[in-house]
Design a protein around this motif. Structure first.
Motif, mmCIF file in Angstrom:
data_model
loop_
_atom_site.group_PDB
_atom_site.id
_atom_site.type_symbol
_atom_site.label_atom_id
_atom_site.label_comp_id
_atom_site.label_asym_id
_atom_site.label_seq_id
_atom_site.Cartn_x
_atom_site.Cartn_y
_atom_site.Cartn_z
ATOM 1 N N ASN A 15 0.824 -1.218 0.000
ATOM 2 C CA ASN A 15 0.000 0.000 0.000
ATOM 3 C C ASN A 15 0.856 1.265 0.000
ATOM 4 O O ASN A 15 0.511 2.250 -0.653
ATOM 5 C CB ASN A 15 -0.953 0.004 1.192
ATOM 6 C CG ASN A 15 -2.077 -0.993 1.032
ATOM 7 O OD1 ASN A 15 -2.431 -1.391 -0.066
ATOM 8 N ND2 ASN A 15 -2.646 -1.408 2.150
ATOM 9 N N ARG A 16 1.947 1.251 0.736
ATOM 10 C CA ARG A 16 2.833 2.415 0.787
ATOM 11 C C ARG A 16 3.422 2.702 -0.600
ATOM 12 O O ARG A 16 3.493 3.855 -1.024
ATOM 13 C CB ARG A 16 3.950 2.184 1.801
ATOM 14 C CG ARG A 16 4.801 3.423 2.049
ATOM 15 C CD ARG A 16 5.829 3.219 3.167
ATOM 16 N NE ARG A 16 5.163 2.793 4.395
ATOM 17 C CZ ARG A 16 5.581 1.788 5.155
ATOM 18 N NH1 ARG A 16 6.646 1.100 4.837
ATOM 19 N NH2 ARG A 16 4.930 1.465 6.257
ATOM 20 N N ALA A 17 3.819 1.664 -1.310
ATOM 21 C CA ALA A 17 4.392 1.839 -2.647
ATOM 22 C C ALA A 17 3.379 2.412 -3.636
ATOM 23 O O ALA A 17 3.749 3.088 -4.593
ATOM 24 C CB ALA A 17 4.943 0.510 -3.162
ATOM 25 N N LEU A 18 2.102 2.145 -3.382
ATOM 26 C CA LEU A 18 1.042 2.552 -4.316
ATOM 27 C C LEU A 18 0.140 3.649 -3.741
ATOM 28 O O LEU A 18 -0.942 3.913 -4.273
ATOM 29 C CB LEU A 18 0.191 1.327 -4.669
ATOM 30 C CG LEU A 18 0.944 0.133 -5.237
ATOM 31 C CD1 LEU A 18 -0.009 -1.036 -5.451
ATOM 32 C CD2 LEU A 18 1.667 0.493 -6.525
ATOM 33 N N ALA A 19 0.574 4.312 -2.687
ATOM 34 C CA ALA A 19 -0.286 5.212 -1.914
ATOM 35 C C ALA A 19 -1.046 6.232 -2.759
ATOM 36 O O ALA A 19 -2.265 6.358 -2.634
ATOM 37 C CB ALA A 19 0.532 5.929 -0.843
ATOM 38 N N ASP A 20 -0.373 6.975 -3.610
ATOM 39 C CA ASP A 20 -1.081 8.015 -4.357
ATOM 40 C C ASP A 20 -2.038 7.423 -5.387
ATOM 41 O O ASP A 20 -3.099 7.988 -5.652
ATOM 42 C CB ASP A 20 -0.121 9.008 -5.007
ATOM 43 C CG ASP A 20 0.761 8.370 -6.063
ATOM 44 O OD1 ASP A 20 1.365 7.311 -5.779
ATOM 45 O OD2 ASP A 20 0.869 8.934 -7.167
ATOM 46 N N LEU A 21 -1.698 6.258 -5.944
ATOM 47 C CA LEU A 21 -2.616 5.593 -6.875
ATOM 48 C C LEU A 21 -3.867 5.104 -6.148
ATOM 49 O O LEU A 21 -4.971 5.166 -6.687
ATOM 50 C CB LEU A 21 -1.934 4.411 -7.575
ATOM 51 C CG LEU A 21 -0.816 4.750 -8.548
ATOM 52 C CD1 LEU A 21 -0.162 3.477 -9.062
ATOM 53 C CD2 LEU A 21 -1.338 5.600 -9.696
ATOM 54 N N LEU A 22 -3.698 4.630 -4.921
ATOM 55 C CA LEU A 22 -4.843 4.179 -4.130
ATOM 56 C C LEU A 22 -5.760 5.353 -3.765
ATOM 57 O O LEU A 22 -6.964 5.180 -3.641
ATOM 58 C CB LEU A 22 -4.371 3.447 -2.873
ATOM 59 C CG LEU A 22 -3.759 2.065 -3.131
ATOM 60 C CD1 LEU A 22 -3.001 1.582 -1.908
ATOM 61 C CD2 LEU A 22 -4.832 1.079 -3.533
ATOM 62 N N GLU A 23 -5.192 6.519 -3.633
ATOM 63 C CA GLU A 23 -5.997 7.704 -3.310
ATOM 64 C C GLU A 23 -6.738 8.247 -4.529
ATOM 65 O O GLU A 23 -7.820 8.810 -4.388
ATOM 66 C CB GLU A 23 -5.107 8.814 -2.748
ATOM 67 C CG GLU A 23 -4.590 8.543 -1.360
ATOM 68 C CD GLU A 23 -3.703 9.656 -0.850
ATOM 69 O OE1 GLU A 23 -3.686 10.752 -1.445
ATOM 70 O OE2 GLU A 23 -3.020 9.434 0.158
#
Length: 95
Positions: free
Chosen positions: A71-79
């Motif tokens: 999740n940390r690696a993909l944080a902005d995509l998840l947002e």
């Protein structure tokens, strides 16, 4: 050359997890077609994904800690771009 912010989401997920986790196995599947017309479908066909990742970085970590690294690696995509992400995170040699 494709700008990273406009590259297909599968490519962005793959690049980020490769960079941050140095996986020994990585599969990224776009599941969006299963959710067409459902909540979270923005019409792009790039909203729902499954990630299977094996990385030495996961050794000794709990399932939750492994998912937090993804999740940390993909944080902005998840947002902003990813509505749903199924994660299967393993360390090499896990049963």
């Amino acid at each position: 050359m494709t700008n990273a912010s406009t590259a297909p989401i599968v490519d962005q997920i793959t690049a980020r997890l490769t960079r941050d986790l140095a996986p020994t196995r990585l599969e990224v599947t776009n599941d969006s077609h299963h959710h067409a017309g459902h909540m979270g479908d923005d019409g792009t066909g790039e909203t729902h994904f499954t990630v299977i990742v094996e990385s030495p970085r996961f050794a000794g970590l709990s399932r939750v800690a492994r998912q937090r690294l993804v999740n940390r690696a993909l944080a902005d995509l998840l947002e902003t771009r990813i509505h749903a992400l199924a994660i299967r995170a393993h360390a090499p040699g896990d049963a």
